[in-house]
Design a protein around this motif. Structure first.
Motif, PDB file in Angstrom:
ATOM      1  N   GLY A 174      -4.633   9.326   3.879  1.00 25.92           N
ATOM      2  CA  GLY A 174      -4.294  10.301   3.379  1.00 25.92           C
ATOM      3  C   GLY A 174      -4.660  11.148   1.668  1.00 25.92           C
ATOM      4  N   LEU A 175      -5.582  10.357   0.835  1.00 24.59           N
ATOM      5  CA  LEU A 175      -4.976  10.425  -0.358  1.00 24.59           C
ATOM      6  C   LEU A 175      -6.911  10.562  -0.940  1.00 24.59           C
ATOM      7  CD1 LEU A 175      -3.496   6.529  -1.661  1.00 24.59           C
ATOM      8  CD2 LEU A 175      -2.901   8.819  -2.574  1.00 24.59           C
ATOM      9  N   TRP A 228       0.676  -1.254  -0.012  1.00 26.04           N
ATOM     10  CA  TRP A 228      -0.543   0.397  -0.173  1.00 26.04           C
ATOM     11  C   TRP A 228       1.267   1.299   0.184  1.00 26.04           C
ATOM     12  CZ3 TRP A 228      -4.806   2.193  -0.534  1.00 26.04           C
ATOM     13  CH2 TRP A 228      -6.019   1.313  -0.672  1.00 26.04           C
ATOM     14  N   GLU A 229       1.396   1.188   0.326  1.00 18.96           N
ATOM     15  CA  GLU A 229       3.346   2.447   0.728  1.00 18.96           C
ATOM     16  C   GLU A 229       3.165   3.023  -0.344  1.00 18.96           C
ATOM     17  OE1 GLU A 229       5.895   2.009   3.752  1.00 18.96           O
ATOM     18  OE2 GLU A 229       3.909   2.557   5.597  1.00 18.96           O
ATOM     19  N   ASP A 230       3.562   1.827  -1.421  1.00 18.27           N
ATOM     20  CA  ASP A 230       4.164   1.557  -2.470  1.00 18.27           C
ATOM     21  C   ASP A 230       3.048   2.343  -3.540  1.00 18.27           C
ATOM     22  OD1 ASP A 230       6.948   0.763  -3.248  1.00 18.27           O
ATOM     23  OD2 ASP A 230       5.769  -1.224  -4.877  1.00 18.27           O
ATOM     24  N   MET A 231       2.429   1.873  -3.628  1.00 12.96           N
ATOM     25  CA  MET A 231       1.113   2.149  -4.589  1.00 12.96           C
ATOM     26  C   MET A 231       0.620   3.554  -3.734  1.00 12.96           C
ATOM     27  SD  MET A 231       0.323  -0.150  -6.274  1.00 12.96           S
ATOM     28  CE  MET A 231      -1.379  -0.725  -6.065  1.00 12.96           C
ATOM     29  N   ALA A 232       0.912   3.845  -2.922  1.00 10.72           N
ATOM     30  CA  ALA A 232       0.025   5.176  -2.453  1.00 10.72           C
ATOM     31  C   ALA A 232       0.904   6.273  -2.448  1.00 10.72           C
ATOM     32  CB  ALA A 232      -0.465   5.114  -1.143  1.00 10.72           C
ATOM     33  N   ARG A 233       1.906   6.099  -2.959  1.00 12.37           N
ATOM     34  CA  ARG A 233       3.213   6.873  -2.677  1.00 12.37           C
ATOM     35  C   ARG A 233       3.142   8.288  -4.094  1.00 12.37           C
ATOM     36  NH1 ARG A 233       8.134   4.139  -2.396  1.00 12.37           N
ATOM     37  NH2 ARG A 233       7.899   3.689  -0.121  1.00 12.37           N
ATOM     38  N   GLY A 247      21.579  -5.224  -2.063  1.00 11.70           N
ATOM     39  CA  GLY A 247      20.804  -5.134  -1.240  1.00 11.70           C
ATOM     40  C   GLY A 247      19.238  -4.056  -1.895  1.00 11.70           C
ATOM     41  N   LEU A 248      18.571  -3.226  -1.155  1.00 16.72           N
ATOM     42  CA  LEU A 248      17.448  -3.326  -1.892  1.00 16.72           C
ATOM     43  C   LEU A 248      17.485  -1.608  -2.213  1.00 16.72           C
ATOM     44  CD1 LEU A 248      13.946  -4.013   0.195  1.00 16.72           C
ATOM     45  CD2 LEU A 248      14.635  -4.648  -2.553  1.00 16.72           C
ATOM     46  N   PRO A 249      17.164  -0.841  -3.614  1.00 14.88           N
ATOM     47  CA  PRO A 249      17.039   0.656  -4.149  1.00 14.88           C
ATOM     48  C   PRO A 249      16.656   0.917  -3.200  1.00 14.88           C
ATOM     49  CG  PRO A 249      16.294  -1.075  -6.106  1.00 14.88           C
ATOM     50  CD  PRO A 249      16.277  -2.052  -4.746  1.00 14.88           C
ATOM     51  N   ASP A 250      17.221   2.289  -3.761  1.00 20.53           N
ATOM     52  CA  ASP A 250      16.606   3.426  -3.091  1.00 20.53           C
ATOM     53  C   ASP A 250      15.061   3.230  -3.460  1.00 20.53           C
ATOM     54  OD1 ASP A 250      15.321   5.947  -2.652  1.00 20.53           O
ATOM     55  OD2 ASP A 250      17.306   7.065  -3.782  1.00 20.53           O
ATOM     56  N   GLU A 251      14.302   3.484  -2.973  1.00 18.05           N
ATOM     57  CA  GLU A 251      12.806   3.493  -3.671  1.00 18.05           C
ATOM     58  C   GLU A 251      11.787   4.340  -4.504  1.00 18.05           C
ATOM     59  OE1 GLU A 251      10.117   2.112  -0.803  1.00 18.05           O
ATOM     60  OE2 GLU A 251      11.189  -0.184  -0.081  1.00 18.05           O
ATOM     61  N   GLU A 252      12.762   5.831  -4.417  1.00 17.51           N
ATOM     62  CA  GLU A 252      12.206   6.918  -5.301  1.00 17.51           C
ATOM     63  C   GLU A 252      13.000   7.257  -6.340  1.00 17.51           C
ATOM     64  OE1 GLU A 252      10.650   9.697  -4.354  1.00 17.51           O
ATOM     65  OE2 GLU A 252       9.713   7.876  -2.696  1.00 17.51           O
TER      66      GLU A 252
END
Ligand code: GTP
Ligand code: MG
Lengths: 197, 125
Positions: free
Chosen positions: A137-138, A104-109, B25-30
């Motif tokens: 907060g969407l 959800w964090e992934d999707m909502a960001r 490792g996991l990369p920077d998500e942004e």
């Protein structure tokens, strides 16, 4: 896993080098029509991605020093719509299970907002979904998916049942119909725009 | 509603993707968000390296145009976490270029929303 599938020209993002990608979430409870709506608007065959989620097992195993794990797979499906030479819109269909926090964090960001699909016959199933959207907060609009034969409650009763704010848009739609789905999306975007003023 | 009962994306080191990703490792998500657009870089900017078959197949996929990270995962059927790691490695080696979505800022949002609204109207009436 292995060799790459061969894609056609239309699978790639047109003018990708100058495009800004944005996303809108299409959310709702089980079988409410999320995938159907995305498919009716998307210019590509809807795709899905999977994430394998694990959960550490409960304490019984821990006592024995055994690291037990439960694994499950969650999928989200999505489509794409090239808006212009500058903006490409992705629509992500998200199941209303709130337990997959990471997903959800992934999707909502960074999402512009959310279209919440609602079945008037199963309003209570939409409560957790709306809770979740508010939690992240969407901004959202409600699309009442008009299944055949389902009596559409009057809007006031629906607003009351879902405890909506006065300015939250409510539209009816048939997710199988391109124009109807697009109209619901347009209502959401107009609302999001109003909120920036 | 708090909504956390302990579900986490599976750590790559626990499964076969470990082999694919060589344990990175996991990369920077942004920078590799779901809608970050990815394409192969021009050949001459790439550092010489031996790519894993999985890295090579992702690079092949990206060589004919731009795709989002989510689309790359969708087409390859790799889990998202694995795709992110492979792409981060390809980027490190100069093999791919990425276009992250713009950071959200209110004025920028407004312009984008207007563009989306006009686009939807033009397309669907
Ligand atoms: N009559 C009618 N049927 C619909 C409508 N939208 C979806 N359906 C049908 O309802 C069923 C479920 O639709 P999906 O789009 O798969 O629903 P979903 O929300 O993606 O379901 P899950 O991903 O399983 O949660 C399908 O058989 C659709 O054909 C609609 O607007 N009207
Ligand atoms: Mg679905």
């Amino acid at each position: 896993m292995g060799s790459a599938p061969s894609l056609g020209e239309r699978d790639y993002v047109r003018g990708g080098a100058t495009q800004t990608a944005v996303k809108i979430l299409v959310v709702g409870h089980f079988a409410v029509g999320k995938t159907t709506l995305i498919g009716s608007i998307s210019e590509i065959e809807p795709l899905s991605t999977e994430e394998t989620m694990t959960q550490a097992a409960e304490s019984v195993d821990d006592l024995k020093g055994v690291q037990g794990k439960t694994t499950t797979t969650v999928a989200m499906d999505f489509g794409r719509l090239t808006i212009s030479d500058r903006v490409v819109l992705y629509l992500f269909g998200t199941p209303g299970q709130q337990r997959f926090v990471q997903m959800w964090e992934d999707m909502a960001r960074g999402a512009l907002g959310a279209l919440v699909l609602v079945d008037p016959e199963r309003l209570a199933d939409s409560f957790p979904v709306i809770d979740l959207i508010e939690q992240y907060g969407l901004d959202y609009a409600i699309a009442v998916n008009h299944f055949d034969g389902a009596p559409l409650r009057d809007e006031r009763a629906l607003r009351e049942a879902l405890d909506l704010l006065d300015d939250t848009p409510v539209v009816t739609c048939d997710a199988r119909d391109e124009k109807s789905s697009a109209a619901a999306l347009t209502t959401l975007v107009r609302y999001l725009l109003d909120r920036t003023r | 509603m708090t909504g956390h009962d302990g579900w986490e994306p599976e750590a790559p080191e626990l499964v076969r993707p470990y082999v694919i990703t060589k344990g990175r490792g996991l990369p920077d998500e942004e920078h590799l968000s779901l809608i970050t657009l990815v394409t192969a870089s021009a050949e001459d900017t790439r550092r010489p390296a031996r790519l894993s078959p999985e890295e090579q197949s992702l690079l092949d996929l990206c060589s004919a145009g731009y795709l989002s990270v989510a689309e790359i995962a969708g087409h390859t059927h790799f889990p998202l976490g694995v795709v992110r790691i492979l792409l981060a490695s390809l980027k490190e080696g100069g093999h791919i270029m990425t276009r992250p979505p713009v950071a959200r800022a209110r004025p920028a949002d407004k312009e984008i929303l207007e563009e989306v609204l006009n686009g939807l109207r033009a397309k669907f009436g």
